[in-house]
Motif scaffolding. Structure first.
Motif, PDB file in Angstrom:
ATOM      1  N   ARG A  75      -1.346   4.115   5.620  1.00 32.16           N
ATOM      2  CA  ARG A  75      -2.217   4.492   6.641  1.00 32.16           C
ATOM      3  C   ARG A  75      -1.935   3.579   8.209  1.00 32.16           C
ATOM      4  O   ARG A  75      -1.206   4.291   9.236  1.00 32.16           O
ATOM      5  CB  ARG A  75      -4.119   5.590   6.959  1.00 32.16           C
ATOM      6  CG  ARG A  75      -4.595   5.867   8.215  1.00 32.16           C
ATOM      7  CD  ARG A  75      -5.363   5.915   7.849  1.00 32.16           C
ATOM      8  NE  ARG A  75      -6.188   4.816   8.022  1.00 32.16           N
ATOM      9  CZ  ARG A  75      -7.036   4.098   9.226  1.00 32.16           C
ATOM     10  NH1 ARG A  75      -6.349   4.141  10.014  1.00 32.16           N
ATOM     11  NH2 ARG A  75      -7.760   2.973   8.387  1.00 32.16           N
ATOM     12  N   LEU A  76      -2.155   2.198   7.847  1.00 36.38           N
ATOM     13  CA  LEU A  76      -2.243   1.279   8.541  1.00 36.38           C
ATOM     14  C   LEU A  76      -0.523   0.707   9.024  1.00 36.38           C
ATOM     15  O   LEU A  76      -0.620  -0.262   9.260  1.00 36.38           O
ATOM     16  CB  LEU A  76      -3.123  -0.370   7.934  1.00 36.38           C
ATOM     17  CG  LEU A  76      -4.580   0.212   8.425  1.00 36.38           C
ATOM     18  CD1 LEU A  76      -5.297  -1.070   7.416  1.00 36.38           C
ATOM     19  CD2 LEU A  76      -4.617  -0.126   9.603  1.00 36.38           C
ATOM     20  N   GLY A  77       0.118   0.869   8.173  1.00 36.87           N
ATOM     21  CA  GLY A  77       1.787   1.031   7.907  1.00 36.87           C
ATOM     22  C   GLY A  77       2.231   0.302   7.408  1.00 36.87           C
ATOM     23  O   GLY A  77       2.785  -1.154   7.512  1.00 36.87           O
ATOM     24  N   ILE A  78       1.264  -0.157   6.308  1.00 40.41           N
ATOM     25  CA  ILE A  78       1.626  -1.537   4.549  1.00 40.41           C
ATOM     26  C   ILE A  78       2.496  -0.851   4.300  1.00 40.41           C
ATOM     27  O   ILE A  78       1.920   0.630   3.271  1.00 40.41           O
ATOM     28  CB  ILE A  78       0.732  -2.298   4.779  1.00 40.41           C
ATOM     29  CG1 ILE A  78       0.434  -3.131   5.760  1.00 40.41           C
ATOM     30  CG2 ILE A  78       1.302  -3.053   3.656  1.00 40.41           C
ATOM     31  CD1 ILE A  78      -1.515  -4.006   5.337  1.00 40.41           C
ATOM     32  N   SER A  79       3.798  -0.902   3.950  1.00 38.10           N
ATOM     33  CA  SER A  79       4.551   0.184   2.482  1.00 38.10           C
ATOM     34  C   SER A  79       5.094  -0.989   1.963  1.00 38.10           C
ATOM     35  O   SER A  79       5.051  -2.311   1.649  1.00 38.10           O
ATOM     36  CB  SER A  79       5.202   1.532   2.727  1.00 38.10           C
ATOM     37  OG  SER A  79       5.153   1.634   1.986  1.00 38.10           O
ATOM     38  N   ALA A  80       5.108  -0.356  -0.015  1.00 37.69           N
ATOM     39  CA  ALA A  80       5.602  -1.661  -0.363  1.00 37.69           C
ATOM     40  C   ALA A  80       6.557  -0.584  -1.630  1.00 37.69           C
ATOM     41  O   ALA A  80       6.172   1.165  -2.206  1.00 37.69           O
ATOM     42  CB  ALA A  80       4.490  -1.923  -1.450  1.00 37.69           C
ATOM     43  N   VAL A  81       7.069  -1.478  -2.176  1.00 41.38           N
ATOM     44  CA  VAL A  81       8.438  -1.181  -3.534  1.00 41.38           C
ATOM     45  C   VAL A  81       7.714  -2.598  -4.724  1.00 41.38           C
ATOM     46  O   VAL A  81       7.715  -3.442  -3.928  1.00 41.38           O
ATOM     47  CB  VAL A  81       9.861  -1.490  -3.045  1.00 41.38           C
ATOM     48  CG1 VAL A  81      10.300  -1.117  -5.012  1.00 41.38           C
ATOM     49  CG2 VAL A  81      10.434  -0.592  -2.263  1.00 41.38           C
ATOM     50  N   HIS A  82       7.079  -2.033  -5.444  1.00 39.05           N
ATOM     51  CA  HIS A  82       6.240  -2.416  -6.422  1.00 39.05           C
ATOM     52  C   HIS A  82       7.506  -3.266  -6.961  1.00 39.05           C
ATOM     53  O   HIS A  82       8.124  -2.277  -7.457  1.00 39.05           O
ATOM     54  CB  HIS A  82       5.623  -1.990  -6.735  1.00 39.05           C
ATOM     55  CG  HIS A  82       4.081  -2.430  -5.639  1.00 39.05           C
ATOM     56  ND1 HIS A  82       3.569  -3.610  -5.054  1.00 39.05           N
ATOM     57  CD2 HIS A  82       3.408  -0.820  -5.242  1.00 39.05           C
ATOM     58  CE1 HIS A  82       1.857  -2.780  -4.619  1.00 39.05           C
ATOM     59  NE2 HIS A  82       1.907  -1.629  -4.342  1.00 39.05           N
ATOM     60  N   GLN A  83       7.101  -4.353  -7.557  1.00 33.81           N
ATOM     61  CA  GLN A  83       8.019  -4.344  -9.587  1.00 33.81           C
ATOM     62  C   GLN A  83       8.389  -3.933 -10.230  1.00 33.81           C
ATOM     63  O   GLN A  83       9.301  -3.323 -10.815  1.00 33.81           O
ATOM     64  CB  GLN A  83       7.781  -6.274  -9.874  1.00 33.81           C
ATOM     65  CG  GLN A  83       9.350  -6.644 -10.974  1.00 33.81           C
ATOM     66  CD  GLN A  83       8.693  -7.977 -11.026  1.00 33.81           C
ATOM     67  OE1 GLN A  83       7.637  -8.864 -10.396  1.00 33.81           O
ATOM     68  NE2 GLN A  83       8.779  -8.393 -12.323  1.00 33.81           N
ATOM     69  N   VAL A 158       5.200  -3.077   8.334  1.00 28.94           N
ATOM     70  CA  VAL A 158       5.422  -4.122   7.207  1.00 28.94           C
ATOM     71  C   VAL A 158       5.323  -3.818   5.922  1.00 28.94           C
ATOM     72  O   VAL A 158       5.484  -2.046   5.191  1.00 28.94           O
ATOM     73  CB  VAL A 158       4.224  -4.740   7.249  1.00 28.94           C
ATOM     74  CG1 VAL A 158       3.930  -5.484   6.329  1.00 28.94           C
ATOM     75  CG2 VAL A 158       3.471  -5.568   8.360  1.00 28.94           C
ATOM     76  N   LEU A 159       6.757  -4.057   5.457  1.00 27.18           N
ATOM     77  CA  LEU A 159       7.814  -3.489   4.530  1.00 27.18           C
ATOM     78  C   LEU A 159       7.256  -4.497   3.151  1.00 27.18           C
ATOM     79  O   LEU A 159       8.308  -5.720   3.898  1.00 27.18           O
ATOM     80  CB  LEU A 159       8.695  -2.947   4.797  1.00 27.18           C
ATOM     81  CG  LEU A 159       9.431  -2.066   3.481  1.00 27.18           C
ATOM     82  CD1 LEU A 159       9.109  -1.217   2.596  1.00 27.18           C
ATOM     83  CD2 LEU A 159      10.983  -1.815   3.703  1.00 27.18           C
ATOM     84  N   LEU A 160       6.740  -4.554   1.739  1.00 24.26           N
ATOM     85  CA  LEU A 160       6.890  -5.735   1.188  1.00 24.26           C
ATOM     86  C   LEU A 160       7.729  -4.709   0.225  1.00 24.26           C
ATOM     87  O   LEU A 160       7.666  -4.082  -0.615  1.00 24.26           O
ATOM     88  CB  LEU A 160       5.774  -5.184   0.741  1.00 24.26           C
ATOM     89  CG  LEU A 160       4.435  -6.122   1.184  1.00 24.26           C
ATOM     90  CD1 LEU A 160       3.214  -6.163   1.034  1.00 24.26           C
ATOM     91  CD2 LEU A 160       5.053  -6.785   2.649  1.00 24.26           C
ATOM     92  N   LEU A 161       8.973  -5.548  -0.248  1.00 21.00           N
ATOM     93  CA  LEU A 161       9.927  -5.382  -1.172  1.00 21.00           C
ATOM     94  C   LEU A 161       9.793  -6.100  -2.279  1.00 21.00           C
ATOM     95  O   LEU A 161      10.206  -7.497  -2.536  1.00 21.00           O
ATOM     96  CB  LEU A 161      11.242  -5.130  -1.099  1.00 21.00           C
ATOM     97  CG  LEU A 161      11.331  -4.933   0.630  1.00 21.00           C
ATOM     98  CD1 LEU A 161      12.479  -5.263   0.775  1.00 21.00           C
ATOM     99  CD2 LEU A 161      11.667  -3.202   0.229  1.00 21.00           C
TER     100      LEU A 161
END
Length: 504
Positions: A75-83, A158-161
């Motif tokens: 919701r705050l704009g932080i998304s991730a692709v986890h290992q 923010v995109l965490l890869l």
């Protein structure tokens, strides 16, 4: 865009993070690096609300935030692709991508719109699959692309890869990097975790390094940075050079052979020979059929025609247990989380599981001490980072889980070992250890069938490379260990096979 200050996190027996810090700017690709167990995945899980830290602060757009869960982060704009993948196997590709934002028509889910919108995100990552396909029917690499498409659907600031290219071939990685650069140019702040140093130096603007949960290098520009500088920041010393293997394959002794093999997955007329003391490579793009063939060889998928021979004798293998006990074949799965290890069991049990019947007492009783005797030397050999062998495998980093998955087959002392993506999520130090281990295995007369999407790794390890396309072997390359020669020959064979398929 994102500031992490003095974050700490502990698990039973493990201090994962200690006063770790990170500053991530808008419109940059920022690398987060470190050895397996350094705390990278833990930090990402904290930033995305999967875990709550014991201490420290997180600020988004200069405002301190406290994340209750992953939905709050999205919701705050932080998304991730986890290992480790977070897909629902029984749901379709489209449903997984759109899960957090399912469109409705009245009070019903609008599946036509779900498939239509999901297809747009799939096109961004270059994955050509039907959006209505169940995720469990995809290969691991295809699942990885779906994870990336899912993250993109959230239009994150923010995109965490976390190891996003671990299961991708060089061609797929280039498509993905093009997408990453587009996102950066549009202002997305991207945190990129990878053990592939060349990727980091080519795609990232700055780098932060964790060692034993501490930040040892913070936000250093990658311009002018060398591979050696990065390695020393991660492990505290220079990179170890792997010596070339000593022995050569015994071409007079065939350990494993396929003759005109067809499978329920779509292979037809597959022929190959694996010799004693040989590393035979399977290389191909996503969906080429390499893993599916390996699974058929050890009885996890059906062989519908042709025959498989072990030591020159036709065999019918129906399970991994039968393959190991009767034919001395082992299989290190690319899917370590669901097939390689038992996350809820300790390290000692996971390593010793392949030899339980061998180490059990006269009445079949098995003790923790029996398991420790098997697991301890292998844990030391592979340098599994753990306070003790009682640690649950689920509490280990992904790279250390991979080492446990490999250790159990070393314990079994099999003659033929099929290794699928051995260094996915593995740091540079562990990668060298595993390469040396494979050399040692074949020099001692073992035979290794190696599946890898990492072409440099394939060229470094394989004696011969079989090239796959569309569930067929479309070429063979006798490896001279010269990367440019091998890369050119392999990709030429794949392109030629693609042209043939296109004409038909």
């Amino acid at each position: 865009m994102l500031t992490v200050s003095g974050v700490s996190m502990s698990f039973p027996g493990v201090r994962a993070l200690s006063d770790a810090s990170l500053i991530l700017n808008q419109g940059e690709v920022h690398a987060l690096m470190g050895e397996n167990g350094a705390g990278k995945s833990t930090l990402i899980k904290i930033i995305t609300g999967v875990q709550k830290p014991d201490g420290g602060r997180i600020q988004l757009d200069n405002t301190e935030i406290t994340l209750a869960n992953t939905r709050e982060a999205i919701r705050l704009g932080i998304s991730a692709v986890h290992q480790e993948r977070n897909l629902i196997p029984a749901f379709s590709v489209a449903e997984n991508i759109m899960l957090e934002q399912l469109p409705t028509k009245g009070r019903l889910v609008d599946f036509d719109r779900i498939n239509r919108e999901a297809k747009q995100h799939l096109q961004k990552v270059g994955l050509d699959v039907d959006p209505s396909t169940e995720v469990r029917r995809l290969s691991v690499a295809q699942m990885q692309m779906v994870e990336i498409a899912k993250a993109l659907s959230h239009e994150a600031k923010v995109l965490l890869l976390d190891e996003p290219t671990a299961s991708l071939t060089s061609g797929e990685t280039e498509i993905f990097f093009k997408l990453v650069r587009q996102l950066r140019n549009h202002g997305t702040a991207i945190l990129f975790v990878s053990h592939k140093l060349e990727e980091v130096l080519s795609i990232c603007d700055r780098v932060t390094v964790l060692r034993d949960g501490h930040t040892t290098l913070m936000g250093a520009p990658t311009v002018g940075m060398t591979r050696q500088t990065l390695i020393e920041a991660m492990i505290g010393r220079a990179e170890r050079v792997v010596e070339p293997r000593v022995g050569q394959p015994d071409l007079g002794q065939v350990k494993l052979e396929a003759r005109e093999v067809s499978t329920a997955k779509g292979h037809a007329g597959v022929n190959f020979k694996l010799h004693k003391g040989e590393v035979l490579g399977f290389y191909g793009l996503v969906g080429a059929g390499r893993t599916e063939l390996a699974r058929a060889l050890i009885g996890k998928d059906a062989i519908t025609a042709g025959e498989v021979l072990v030591d020159g004798k036709p065999v019918r293998i129906h399970s991994i247990e039968q393959a190991a006990k009767r034919y001395r074949m082992g299989y290190v799965s690319e899917d370590r989380k669901f097939e390689g290890v038992i996350l809820s069991h300790p390290i000692r049990s996971n390593v010793a599981i392949t030899v339980w019947d061998r180490i059990a007492g006269l009445l079949g009783f098995l003790t923790a001490s029996d398991e420790r005797k098997v697991a301890a030397p292998l844990s030391r050999q592979l340098e599994i980072r753990t306070p003790n062998l009682e640690q649950l495998v689920g509490n280990l980093s992904g790279g250390n889980q991979q080492k446990v998955s490999l250790a159990k087959w070393l314990a079994a002392d099999v003659d033929i070992l099929i290794i699928d993506e051995p260094t996915v999520g593995i740091d540079i130090k562990a990668k060298a250890q595993i390469q040396e281990l494979i050399y040692k295995l074949v020099d001692n007369g073992k035979s290794v069938l190696l599946i890898s999407s990492d072409m440099p790794e394939m060229v470094a390890l394989a004696d011969r490379i079989l090239i796959f396309h569309a569930f067929r072997i479309c070429g063979e390359y006798v490896n001279d260990r010269r990367y440019d020669n091998a890369s050119r020959a392999i990709m030429s064979a794949i392109h030629a096979a693609q042209d043939v398929v296109a004409k038909h």
